[in-house]
Design a protein around this motif. Structure first.
Motif, short mmCIF file in Angstrom:
data_model
loop_
_atom_site.label_atom_id
_atom_site.label_comp_id
_atom_site.label_asym_id
_atom_site.label_seq_id
_atom_site.Cartn_x
_atom_site.Cartn_y
_atom_site.Cartn_z
N ILE A 33 0.84 -1.21 0.00
CA ILE A 33 0.00 0.00 0.00
C ILE A 33 0.87 1.25 0.00
O ILE A 33 0.58 2.23 -0.71
CB ILE A 33 -0.94 0.00 1.22
N LYS A 34 1.95 1.22 0.77
CA LYS A 34 2.83 2.38 0.88
C LYS A 34 3.54 2.69 -0.44
O LYS A 34 3.97 3.82 -0.67
CB LYS A 34 3.87 2.15 1.97
N LYS A 35 3.64 1.69 -1.32
CA LYS A 35 4.34 1.87 -2.59
C LYS A 35 3.42 2.33 -3.72
O LYS A 35 3.90 2.63 -4.82
CB LYS A 35 5.02 0.56 -3.00
N LEU A 36 2.11 2.37 -3.47
CA LEU A 36 1.18 2.77 -4.53
C LEU A 36 1.40 4.22 -4.92
O LEU A 36 1.54 5.10 -4.07
CB LEU A 36 -0.26 2.57 -4.07
N SER A 37 1.40 4.47 -6.21
CA SER A 37 1.59 5.84 -6.71
C SER A 37 0.27 6.59 -6.73
O SER A 37 -0.81 6.01 -6.56
CB SER A 37 2.18 5.79 -8.11
N GLY A 38 0.38 7.89 -6.97
CA GLY A 38 -0.84 8.70 -7.09
C GLY A 38 -1.70 8.24 -8.24
O GLY A 38 -2.94 8.25 -8.15
N LYS A 39 -1.07 7.81 -9.33
CA LYS A 39 -1.82 7.31 -10.49
C LYS A 39 -2.54 6.02 -10.14
O LYS A 39 -3.69 5.80 -10.56
CB LYS A 39 -0.87 7.09 -11.66
N ASP A 40 -1.87 5.15 -9.36
CA ASP A 40 -2.50 3.91 -8.93
C ASP A 40 -3.76 4.21 -8.12
O ASP A 40 -4.81 3.59 -8.34
CB ASP A 40 -1.55 3.08 -8.07
N TRP A 41 -3.66 5.15 -7.18
CA TRP A 41 -4.82 5.50 -6.36
C TRP A 41 -5.94 6.10 -7.20
O TRP A 41 -7.12 5.83 -6.95
CB TRP A 41 -4.41 6.48 -5.26
N LEU A 42 -5.58 6.89 -8.19
CA LEU A 42 -6.59 7.47 -9.07
C LEU A 42 -7.35 6.39 -9.81
O LEU A 42 -8.59 6.41 -9.88
CB LEU A 42 -5.92 8.42 -10.06
N PHE A 43 -6.63 5.40 -10.35
CA PHE A 43 -7.28 4.31 -11.07
C PHE A 43 -8.08 3.41 -10.11
O PHE A 43 -9.16 2.92 -10.47
CB PHE A 43 -6.23 3.47 -11.80
N LEU A 44 -7.57 3.19 -8.91
CA LEU A 44 -8.30 2.38 -7.92
C LEU A 44 -9.61 3.05 -7.54
O LEU A 44 -10.66 2.39 -7.46
CB LEU A 44 -7.44 2.18 -6.67
N ILE A 45 -9.57 4.35 -7.32
CA ILE A 45 -10.80 5.07 -6.97
C ILE A 45 -11.78 5.04 -8.14
O ILE A 45 -12.98 4.82 -7.96
CB ILE A 45 -10.46 6.52 -6.57
N GLY A 46 -11.27 5.23 -9.36
CA GLY A 46 -12.13 5.17 -10.53
C GLY A 46 -12.77 3.81 -10.70
O GLY A 46 -13.96 3.69 -11.01
N SER A 47 -11.99 2.76 -10.48
CA SER A 47 -12.51 1.39 -10.58
C SER A 47 -13.57 1.14 -9.51
O SER A 47 -14.59 0.50 -9.77
CB SER A 47 -11.36 0.38 -10.44
N GLY A 48 -13.33 1.65 -8.30
CA GLY A 48 -14.30 1.48 -7.22
C GLY A 48 -15.61 2.20 -7.48
O GLY A 48 -16.69 1.67 -7.22
N ILE A 49 -15.51 3.42 -8.01
CA ILE A 49 -16.72 4.18 -8.35
C ILE A 49 -17.51 3.45 -9.44
O ILE A 49 -18.74 3.36 -9.37
CB ILE A 49 -16.35 5.61 -8.79
N ALA A 50 -16.80 2.94 -10.45
CA ALA A 50 -17.46 2.21 -11.54
C ALA A 50 -18.15 0.96 -11.00
O ALA A 50 -19.27 0.63 -11.41
CB ALA A 50 -16.46 1.84 -12.62
N LEU A 51 -17.50 0.24 -10.08
CA LEU A 51 -18.10 -0.96 -9.50
C LEU A 51 -19.33 -0.60 -8.67
O LEU A 51 -20.36 -1.28 -8.75
CB LEU A 51 -17.08 -1.69 -8.63
#
Length: 300
Positions: free
Chosen positions: A62-80
């Motif tokens: 989790i500590k290694k996730l980049s800002g882009k990773d978090w952006l895509f994760l949030i987008g994927s979560g919203i879509a789900l």
């Protein structure tokens, strides 16, 4: 089926288990009297609770996730979350067969999105398999489609929910290449659950005043179609592309229709039985022939 890694478990076993699990989703939703968004929220949060004891192992990742990773994760979560909200709501307006049959359009959306975003191309035989499976799935729910009234509203909600889950799958394909599948699932479920919580608070839905039976259904939604369905499919993204994983939904109309017939008394006829065999054939053809190719990117 294109794979960059070899799965430790035969893929057909995972696909079969996942299809059976997700087939129960529509049954539990139909049996629940709680607001759809409340069912969806607890489905996701209970899944997070079930996963929590093992998530400490992923703190370094989790500590290694980049800002882009978090952006895509949030987008994927919203879509789900949007997928669950729209599809679960559709079951209040139309039959299980009709609603789940529209989910079979997911592989088409994913194939189109994968071509536009990742430049993925598949074979003509794989496309033929998808077309056969979708045609068969439409046969299963044909008698339930309507051009007016609440059934049309339910069909539209299911269609929009299918488009949303296709976005979720495409983002998941990209993220799962370098993020652990359980971590990915945990984060996107939590994001989707938060979206539901905000929606429920805005609509002044109760968070606690539900019967023991409703709480049991919330837990079943988390345990069966989410843990043994969606989490398994997220894990599969490490071994096959998003279009192949999405093809699993083509088996859901069979399972969901049979379960609705046995548990809810919804009717089934010989045309739907025949269509079930054609659908299985179409999925088999697709999985056998979905060898992904990539188009070279044009220079700009």
């Amino acid at each position: 089926m294109n794979t960059s890694k070899r799965s430790p478990v035969p893929l057909w076993i995972i696909f079969t288990a996942g299809i059976i699990a997700i087939s129960f989703s529509s049954i539990f939703v139909k049996l629940s009297a709680a607001p759809i968004s409340v069912s969806g929220m607890y489905r996701l949060f209970f899944t997070n609770l079930l996963m929590l004891p093992i998530m400490w192992k992923y703190i370094p990742e989790i500590k290694k996730l980049s800002g882009k990773d978090w952006l895509f994760l949030i987008g994927s979560g919203i879509a789900l979350g949007l997928h669950f909200l729209l599809w679960m709501a559709s079951l209040r307006y139309t039959s299980v067969a009709s609603s789940t049959v529209l989910l079979t359009l997911e592989p088409i959306f994913v194939l189109a999105g994968a071509f536009l975003v990742y430049r993925e191309r598949t074979t003509a035989a794989a496309v033929a398999g998808i077309c056969l499976a979708v045609f068969a799935a439409m046969m299963i729910g044909a008698k339930d489609f309507s051009i007016s009234g609440t059934a049309l509203q339910g069909d539209l909600l299911s269609l929009l929910g299918t488009a949303a889950v296709a976005v979720h799958m495409l983002l998941g394909q990209k993220l799962s290449k370098h993020i652990s599948s359980l971590l990915y699932s945990f984060v996107v479920f939590f994001v989707a659950g938060i979206c539901f919580a905000i929606y429920n608070g805005f609509n002044s839905y109760s968070f606690v005043h539900y019967s023991f039976n409703e709480w049991g259904l919330f837990l079943l939604l988390a345990l069966v179609p989410t843990v043994f369905g969606h989490i398994l499919f997220n894990w599969l993204l490490k071994y096959v592309n998003a279009a192949s994983v999405s093809s699993a939904v083509l088996g859901e109309p069979i399972g969901a229709t049979l379960l609705a017939w046995m548990m809810l008394g919804e009717s089934i006829n010989w045309v739907q039985i025949l269509a079930g065999f054609l659908l299985i054939l179409g999925v088999w053809v697709f999985l056998r022939n979905n060898h992904v190719r990539y188009e070279p990117q044009k220079a700009h």
